[in-house]
Design a protein around this motif. Structure first.
Motif, PDB file in Angstrom:
ATOM      1  N   GLU A 163       0.821  -1.207   0.000  1.00  0.00           N
ATOM      2  CA  GLU A 163       0.000   0.000   0.000  1.00  0.00           C
ATOM      3  C   GLU A 163       0.862   1.266   0.000  1.00  0.00           C
ATOM      4  N   SER A 164       0.258   2.356  -0.456  1.00  0.00           N
ATOM      5  CA  SER A 164       0.958   3.621  -0.616  1.00  0.00           C
ATOM      6  C   SER A 164       0.316   4.692   0.263  1.00  0.00           C
ATOM      7  N   GLN A 165       1.138   5.360   1.079  1.00  0.00           N
ATOM      8  CA  GLN A 165       0.668   6.453   1.953  1.00  0.00           C
ATOM      9  C   GLN A 165       0.071   7.587   1.131  1.00  0.00           C
ATOM     10  N   LEU A 166       0.720   7.845   0.002  1.00  0.00           N
ATOM     11  CA  LEU A 166       0.291   8.951  -0.844  1.00  0.00           C
ATOM     12  C   LEU A 166      -1.112   8.693  -1.417  1.00  0.00           C
ATOM     13  N   PHE A 167      -1.367   7.467  -1.868  1.00  0.00           N
ATOM     14  CA  PHE A 167      -2.704   7.134  -2.377  1.00  0.00           C
ATOM     15  C   PHE A 167      -3.718   7.144  -1.250  1.00  0.00           C
ATOM     16  N   GLU A 168      -3.283   6.722  -0.074  1.00  0.00           N
ATOM     17  CA  GLU A 168      -4.134   6.768   1.115  1.00  0.00           C
ATOM     18  C   GLU A 168      -4.631   8.207   1.311  1.00  0.00           C
ATOM     19  N   PHE A 169      -3.702   9.171   1.195  1.00  0.00           N
ATOM     20  CA  PHE A 169      -4.073  10.587   1.323  1.00  0.00           C
ATOM     21  C   PHE A 169      -5.065  10.998   0.236  1.00  0.00           C
ATOM     22  N   PHE A 170      -4.731  10.761  -1.028  1.00  0.00           N
ATOM     23  CA  PHE A 170      -5.608  11.200  -2.123  1.00  0.00           C
ATOM     24  C   PHE A 170      -6.995  10.561  -2.035  1.00  0.00           C
ATOM     25  N   GLU A 171      -7.023   9.294  -1.649  1.00  0.00           N
ATOM     26  CA  GLU A 171      -8.303   8.578  -1.645  1.00  0.00           C
ATOM     27  C   GLU A 171      -9.143   8.885  -0.412  1.00  0.00           C
TER      28      GLU A 171
ATOM     29  N   PHE B 236     -10.348  11.558   0.285  1.00  0.00           N
ATOM     30  CA  PHE B 236     -11.374  12.542  -0.081  1.00  0.00           C
ATOM     31  C   PHE B 236     -12.470  11.938  -0.948  1.00  0.00           C
ATOM     32  N   LEU B 237     -12.396  10.632  -1.184  1.00  0.00           N
ATOM     33  CA  LEU B 237     -13.401   9.944  -2.002  1.00  0.00           C
ATOM     34  C   LEU B 237     -14.406   9.227  -1.101  1.00  0.00           C
ATOM     35  N   PRO B 238     -15.611   8.949  -1.579  1.00  0.00           N
ATOM     36  CA  PRO B 238     -16.124   9.217  -2.926  1.00  0.00           C
ATOM     37  C   PRO B 238     -16.498  10.685  -3.129  1.00  0.00           C
ATOM     38  N   LEU B 239     -16.608  11.037  -4.391  1.00  0.00           N
ATOM     39  CA  LEU B 239     -16.978  12.382  -4.803  1.00  0.00           C
ATOM     40  C   LEU B 239     -17.905  12.217  -6.006  1.00  0.00           C
ATOM     41  N   GLU B 240     -19.126  12.718  -5.879  1.00  0.00           N
ATOM     42  CA  GLU B 240     -20.095  12.602  -6.981  1.00  0.00           C
ATOM     43  C   GLU B 240     -19.612  13.324  -8.226  1.00  0.00           C
ATOM     44  N   SER B 241     -20.065  12.893  -9.384  1.00  0.00           N
ATOM     45  CA  SER B 241     -19.706  13.572 -10.628  1.00  0.00           C
ATOM     46  C   SER B 241     -20.154  15.028 -10.553  1.00  0.00           C
ATOM     47  N   GLY B 242     -19.234  15.929 -10.832  1.00  0.00           N
ATOM     48  CA  GLY B 242     -19.525  17.369 -10.775  1.00  0.00           C
ATOM     49  C   GLY B 242     -19.221  18.005  -9.435  1.00  0.00           C
ATOM     50  N   ALA B 243     -18.941  17.181  -8.424  1.00  0.00           N
ATOM     51  CA  ALA B 243     -18.700  17.724  -7.079  1.00  0.00           C
ATOM     52  C   ALA B 243     -17.245  18.130  -6.886  1.00  0.00           C
ATOM     53  N   LYS B 244     -17.076  19.149  -6.061  1.00  0.00           N
ATOM     54  CA  LYS B 244     -15.736  19.671  -5.741  1.00  0.00           C
ATOM     55  C   LYS B 244     -15.642  19.826  -4.225  1.00  0.00           C
ATOM     56  N   LYS B 245     -14.512  19.392  -3.664  1.00  0.00           N
ATOM     57  CA  LYS B 245     -14.305  19.470  -2.216  1.00  0.00           C
ATOM     58  C   LYS B 245     -13.083  20.338  -1.924  1.00  0.00           C
TER      59      LYS B 245
ATOM     60  N   LYS C  66     -10.466   1.117  -4.829  1.00  0.00           N
ATOM     61  CA  LYS C  66     -11.166   2.312  -4.354  1.00  0.00           C
ATOM     62  C   LYS C  66     -11.125   3.417  -5.409  1.00  0.00           C
ATOM     63  N   LEU C  67      -9.959   3.568  -6.036  1.00  0.00           N
ATOM     64  CA  LEU C  67      -9.820   4.581  -7.083  1.00  0.00           C
ATOM     65  C   LEU C  67     -10.725   4.243  -8.271  1.00  0.00           C
ATOM     66  N   LYS C  68     -10.698   2.965  -8.702  1.00  0.00           N
ATOM     67  CA  LYS C  68     -11.509   2.550  -9.850  1.00  0.00           C
ATOM     68  C   LYS C  68     -12.997   2.740  -9.571  1.00  0.00           C
ATOM     69  N   GLU C  69     -13.410   2.398  -8.357  1.00  0.00           N
ATOM     70  CA  GLU C  69     -14.828   2.503  -8.001  1.00  0.00           C
ATOM     71  C   GLU C  69     -15.314   3.939  -7.961  1.00  0.00           C
ATOM     72  N   ASN C  70     -14.393   4.870  -7.739  1.00  0.00           N
ATOM     73  CA  ASN C  70     -14.805   6.260  -7.543  1.00  0.00           C
ATOM     74  C   ASN C  70     -14.396   7.183  -8.684  1.00  0.00           C
ATOM     75  N   MET C  71     -13.979   6.569  -9.800  1.00  0.00           N
ATOM     76  CA  MET C  71     -13.601   7.371 -10.957  1.00  0.00           C
ATOM     77  C   MET C  71     -14.498   7.031 -12.106  1.00  0.00           C
ATOM     78  N   PRO C  72     -14.669   7.995 -13.048  1.00  0.00           N
ATOM     79  CA  PRO C  72     -15.356   7.655 -14.290  1.00  0.00           C
ATOM     80  C   PRO C  72     -14.693   6.418 -14.891  1.00  0.00           C
TER      81      PRO C  72
END
Ligand code: B30
Ligand code: ZN
Length: 229
Positions: free
Chosen positions: A133-141, A143-152, A204-210
């Motif tokens: 596992e990657s700490q950096l991906f842990e950080f980026f992920e 903030f997910l999930p994020l609906e299409s069009g949403a900004k956090k 997690k990334l695949k599930e929350n990306m287009p």
């Protein structure tokens, strides 16, 4: 009204040139490409690519823009590439990878988009595959999930200098944005070695990306890929 480009159906990549009238999508120097190692031109240039990534750079926000998950950065991280300074603007992801190396498709591709004062663009492409596992991906992920069009809003610091990129081998070539308007004259730097993230992080990334937000391989035409070792 105008049809917006997408990754499937009537507005998929095969149709981008028709629906995006003044785009370069039909150009002869397009991205992504399949990088064939033995056909690349091997070179060694001292300090062609230098990282000025700081341990505390602020990520302003994250957006699901309908074609990717994109993190926007406060000015602070730079690269010096071919004697020009480029500022990191944003990071986004594709799944699976857009670039291939010797025909191999990776589960993830990360694009670090940098611009110079004169408006030139350099994109660093890092392939991602499953492992530890990657700490950096842990950080980026986080903030997910994020609906299409949403900004956090984020306004937290991240340390990209922990990405193992310094002194790593890479390929470079002149290409384009992989999305409309497919603008050419983009400097591409594709790292030879993938970074590692866990199976769960990939999922997690695949599930929350287009889904399948990649453009297919484009012809190399008369271009030469350089291999920097
Ligand atoms: S990529 O790295 O080749 N996939 C842009 C930057 C990098 C790539 C593709 C496109 C870009 O800056 N596009 C123009 C701006 N975009 C907004 C954005 O940054 O996210 C407009 C758009 O496409 O409608 Cu999406
Ligand atoms: Zn991209």
């Amino acid at each position: 009204t105008n049809k917006h480009w997408s990754y499937n159906g009537e507005t998929s990549p095969e149709h981008w040139a028709e629906i995006e009238k003044n785009s370069d999508c039909n150009g002869h120097q397009q991205s992504p490409i399949n990088i064939i190692h033995i056909k690349a031109d091997s070179i060694h240039v001292e300090n062609e690519l230098k990282f000025e990534y700081k341990p505390n750079t602020i990520v302003n926000d994250v957006e699901n823009n309908g074609h990717s998950i994109q993190f926007d950065f406060e000015a602070g991280d730079y690269i010096d590439y071919k004697n020009e300074r480029y500022c990191l603007k944003q990071i986004h992801f594709h799944e699976p990878s857009e670039h291939k190396i010797d025909g191999i498709i990776y589960p993830i591709e990360i694009h670090l988009v940098h611009t110079s004062k004169s408006g030139k663009v350099t994109v660093l492409a890092i392939l991602g595959k499953e492992g530890e596992e990657s700490q950096l991906f842990e950080f980026f992920e986080s903030f997910l999930p994020l609906e299409s069009g949403a900004k956090k809003e984020i306004h937290e610091s991240v340390d990209l200098s922990s990405f193992p990129l310094k002194d790593k081998e890479y390929y470079s070539y002149g290409g384009s944005f992989t999305t409309p308007p497919c603008t050419e004259s983009i400097n591409w730097v594709v790292f030879k070695e993938p970074v590692i993230l866990s199976v769960e992080e990939v999922l997690k990334l695949k599930e929350n990306m287009p889904i399948n937000n990649y453009r297919n391989e484009q012809p190399l035409n008369d271009r030469i890929v350089q291999y920097h070792f």
